[in-house]
Structure formats: C-alpha cells, structure tokens
Design a protein around this motif. Structure first.
Motif, PDB file in Angstrom:
ATOM      1  N   THR A  27       0.853  -1.194   0.000  1.00 43.32           N
ATOM      2  CA  THR A  27       0.000   0.000   0.000  1.00 43.32           C
ATOM      3  C   THR A  27       0.888   1.243   0.000  1.00 43.32           C
ATOM      4  O   THR A  27       2.109   1.135  -0.074  1.00 43.32           O
ATOM      5  CB  THR A  27      -0.922   0.037   1.233  1.00 43.32           C
ATOM      6  N   ASP A  28       0.267   2.393   0.135  1.00 43.28           N
ATOM      7  CA  ASP A  28       1.023   3.640   0.203  1.00 43.28           C
ATOM      8  C   ASP A  28       1.699   3.813   1.565  1.00 43.28           C
ATOM      9  O   ASP A  28       2.439   4.755   1.773  1.00 43.28           O
ATOM     10  CB  ASP A  28       0.139   4.844  -0.128  1.00 43.28           C
ATOM     11  N   THR A  29       1.463   2.885   2.483  1.00 42.04           N
ATOM     12  CA  THR A  29       2.132   2.925   3.798  1.00 42.04           C
ATOM     13  C   THR A  29       2.872   1.608   4.020  1.00 42.04           C
ATOM     14  O   THR A  29       4.006   1.473   3.627  1.00 42.04           O
ATOM     15  CB  THR A  29       1.115   3.203   4.926  1.00 42.04           C
ATOM     16  N   VAL A  30       2.211   0.649   4.643  1.00 42.03           N
ATOM     17  CA  VAL A  30       2.844  -0.640   4.961  1.00 42.03           C
ATOM     18  C   VAL A  30       2.197  -1.750   4.128  1.00 42.03           C
ATOM     19  O   VAL A  30       1.185  -1.531   3.472  1.00 42.03           O
ATOM     20  CB  VAL A  30       2.696  -0.960   6.471  1.00 42.03           C
ATOM     21  N   TRP A  31       2.781  -2.955   4.170  1.00 42.20           N
ATOM     22  CA  TRP A  31       2.147  -4.096   3.507  1.00 42.20           C
ATOM     23  C   TRP A  31       0.810  -4.352   4.189  1.00 42.20           C
ATOM     24  O   TRP A  31       0.720  -4.346   5.416  1.00 42.20           O
ATOM     25  CB  TRP A  31       3.038  -5.335   3.598  1.00 42.20           C
ATOM     26  N   GLY A  32      -0.231  -4.564   3.385  1.00 43.38           N
ATOM     27  CA  GLY A  32      -1.560  -4.701   3.951  1.00 43.38           C
ATOM     28  C   GLY A  32      -2.220  -6.014   3.614  1.00 43.38           C
ATOM     29  O   GLY A  32      -1.913  -6.659   2.612  1.00 43.38           O
ATOM     30  N   ILE A  33      -3.160  -6.391   4.487  1.00 39.46           N
ATOM     31  CA  ILE A  33      -4.094  -7.467   4.190  1.00 39.46           C
ATOM     32  C   ILE A  33      -5.317  -6.752   3.633  1.00 39.46           C
ATOM     33  O   ILE A  33      -5.799  -5.786   4.223  1.00 39.46           O
ATOM     34  CB  ILE A  33      -4.503  -8.251   5.454  1.00 39.46           C
ATOM     35  N   GLY A  34      -5.797  -7.219   2.492  1.00 39.09           N
ATOM     36  CA  GLY A  34      -6.930  -6.553   1.875  1.00 39.09           C
ATOM     37  C   GLY A  34      -8.027  -7.515   1.486  1.00 39.09           C
ATOM     38  O   GLY A  34      -7.799  -8.713   1.314  1.00 39.09           O
ATOM     39  N   CYS A  35      -9.232  -6.941   1.360  1.00 34.07           N
ATOM     40  CA  CYS A  35     -10.380  -7.684   0.854  1.00 34.07           C
ATOM     41  C   CYS A  35     -11.377  -6.667   0.328  1.00 34.07           C
ATOM     42  O   CYS A  35     -11.204  -5.458   0.500  1.00 34.07           O
ATOM     43  CB  CYS A  35     -11.015  -8.560   1.932  1.00 34.07           C
ATOM     44  N   ASP A  36     -12.427  -7.166  -0.304  1.00 39.47           N
ATOM     45  CA  ASP A  36     -13.523  -6.336  -0.780  1.00 39.47           C
ATOM     46  C   ASP A  36     -14.212  -5.718   0.440  1.00 39.47           C
ATOM     47  O   ASP A  36     -14.770  -6.427   1.273  1.00 39.47           O
ATOM     48  CB  ASP A  36     -14.490  -7.225  -1.579  1.00 39.47           C
ATOM     49  N   ALA A  37     -14.185  -4.396   0.539  1.00 34.79           N
ATOM     50  CA  ALA A  37     -14.751  -3.700   1.698  1.00 34.79           C
ATOM     51  C   ALA A  37     -16.280  -3.752   1.729  1.00 34.79           C
ATOM     52  O   ALA A  37     -16.885  -3.342   2.712  1.00 34.79           O
ATOM     53  CB  ALA A  37     -14.267  -2.256   1.721  1.00 34.79           C
ATOM     54  N   THR A  38     -16.904  -4.286   0.677  1.00 38.49           N
ATOM     55  CA  THR A  38     -18.360  -4.399   0.662  1.00 38.49           C
ATOM     56  C   THR A  38     -18.824  -5.823   0.971  1.00 38.49           C
ATOM     57  O   THR A  38     -20.021  -6.081   1.036  1.00 38.49           O
ATOM     58  CB  THR A  38     -18.946  -3.966  -0.707  1.00 38.49           C
ATOM     59  N   ASN A  39     -17.879  -6.748   1.175  1.00 41.50           N
ATOM     60  CA  ASN A  39     -18.193  -8.165   1.377  1.00 41.50           C
ATOM     61  C   ASN A  39     -18.034  -8.520   2.861  1.00 41.50           C
ATOM     62  O   ASN A  39     -16.916  -8.635   3.367  1.00 41.50           O
ATOM     63  CB  ASN A  39     -17.259  -9.006   0.502  1.00 41.50           C
ATOM     64  N   SER A 175      -0.224   5.301   8.351  1.00 47.10           N
ATOM     65  CA  SER A 175      -0.779   6.617   8.042  1.00 47.10           C
ATOM     66  C   SER A 175      -1.125   7.408   9.299  1.00 47.10           C
ATOM     67  O   SER A 175      -1.318   6.849  10.377  1.00 47.10           O
ATOM     68  CB  SER A 175      -2.041   6.461   7.194  1.00 47.10           C
ATOM     69  N   VAL A 176      -1.213   8.713   9.112  1.00 46.32           N
ATOM     70  CA  VAL A 176      -1.778   9.600  10.122  1.00 46.32           C
ATOM     71  C   VAL A 176      -3.275   9.279  10.148  1.00 46.32           C
ATOM     72  O   VAL A 176      -3.867   9.004   9.106  1.00 46.32           O
ATOM     73  CB  VAL A 176      -1.560  11.079   9.698  1.00 46.32           C
ATOM     74  N   ILE A 177      -3.900   9.302  11.332  1.00 46.96           N
ATOM     75  CA  ILE A 177      -5.343   9.077  11.411  1.00 46.96           C
ATOM     76  C   ILE A 177      -5.993  10.286  12.084  1.00 46.96           C
ATOM     77  O   ILE A 177      -5.592  10.683  13.181  1.00 46.96           O
ATOM     78  CB  ILE A 177      -5.698   7.783  12.182  1.00 46.96           C
TER      79      ILE A 177
END
Length: 191
Positions: A27-39, A175-177
C-alpha cells in the motif's frame, strides 16, 4: 518490472477480491491485508486472520474523491483540504458511511478511509471499482512488518493471494489518522 507484469498482478488480485478472498499487497504505507470492503464474509475473514475483535475497526482505501463520496453520506469540506495538503498518507475517520460491509463500520457509525496515494493501489482500486480493506499484514498485537520479509508466515498462508510486486520495498510508517465529525470537530488519533 514491466507493465504486463503489473497488469497480471492486478488481474490476479482483482480475481481473488471478487471471489471473497484475501490478498497481501503493497500500500502507500505498509504491507496490507486486503479484501472487498463491501463483502461482509471477506471482512470477517480479515478479523479472524488478524485474531482481532471486530469492535476494532479497519481502514479501507478508495482510489479517489468520487469513490470516497459514494461511501460517506456527507464528506466535510475540511476533508478535501486535509487530503490535498497532507505530506504523508492520511486516513480520515468519517461519520455515516454507506455501501460497505456492516462489520467494517465502527460502533459509533464511523469508517476510516484513506484516498490511496500509491499508483499501484489507485490502479487496483479503480479497476476493482470498490473500496478495499487495508490493515497491516500482522497478527493483532504483533509489530507491524517494515518489509515483506518480516510478514508472519501464518499471515501469508492465511490469505488467498500475495501480490508479487515491490516485495523488496522498505515500508514507510502507518498513516496519520484524523477523526472528522460532521459537527466540525477534528481529532488527531495517530500522528
């Protein structure tokens, strides 16, 4: 790295996401775990893999302002300034999300969203046409991996596809939050 390889990786990642699977991706920050955010089922798999309570909300990435506006009832004007003026990736917690998995929304009806600044992420999300969950590729409570080689083997085995790009990249910081309430309140959660 040629464009064909990038395209292949994006196609494989999208195929996995469309089938409710989990990916590990840069990602634009760290390595991420991802999935469909609508599922909802895919989001539940992320919580299970991270061994994390679903009361601790996850971040999701969108490709642009238009996608952000499709998933937040009312984007405060100051959000656009924060996004445009930020010198590092900034995640904003918004009130009243819509069109995402219910288990992605925090108990106070908020959702943390970042407009991806990384070209690969933007392209992946644009082509997928939906937000993608982005949470650090680690078990909850363990240190965030600074590079791909530090990702726990159990996490790698727990996903359906690992993107084969930028694995030599040293991660930047998370990221900054910032929490933006529709009543105008601004609160920095993580610098």
């Amino acid at each position: 790295m040629n464009v064909f390889t990038v395209q292949e990786e994006i196609n494989k990642a999208i195929s996995t996401l469309e089938n409710g699977g989990l990916i590990i991706y840069p990602t634009d920050t760290v390595w991420g775990i991802g999935c469909d955010a609508t599922n909802e089922e895919a989001v539940a798999k992320v919580y299970a893999l991270k061994e994390r309570s679903d009361s601790k909300a996850l971040i999701c990435l969108v490709a642009n302002d238009a996608m952000l506006e499709r998933h937040i009832t009312e984007v405060p004007d100051v959000a656009y300034d924060l996004i445009d003026l930020s010198t590092k990736p900034t995640t904003i917690i918004y009130d009243k999300p819509k069109g995402v998995a219910p288990n992605l929304i925090a108990n106070d009806n908020t959702l943390a969203i970042r407009v991806a600044s990384d070209k690969f992420c933007q392209y992946l999300i644009n082509k997928f046409k939906k937000p993608i969950v982005s949470t650090s590729a680690n078990i909850s409570g363990e240190p965030t991996p600074k590079q791909f080689s530090e990702i726990n083997e159990a996490v790698i085995k727990g996903v359906d596809y690992v993107v084969n790009l930028h694995q030599e990249k040293i991660a930047s910081t998370p990221s900054v939050i910032i929490k933006l309430s529709n009543d105008g309140q601004v609160k920095v959660i993580r610098e």
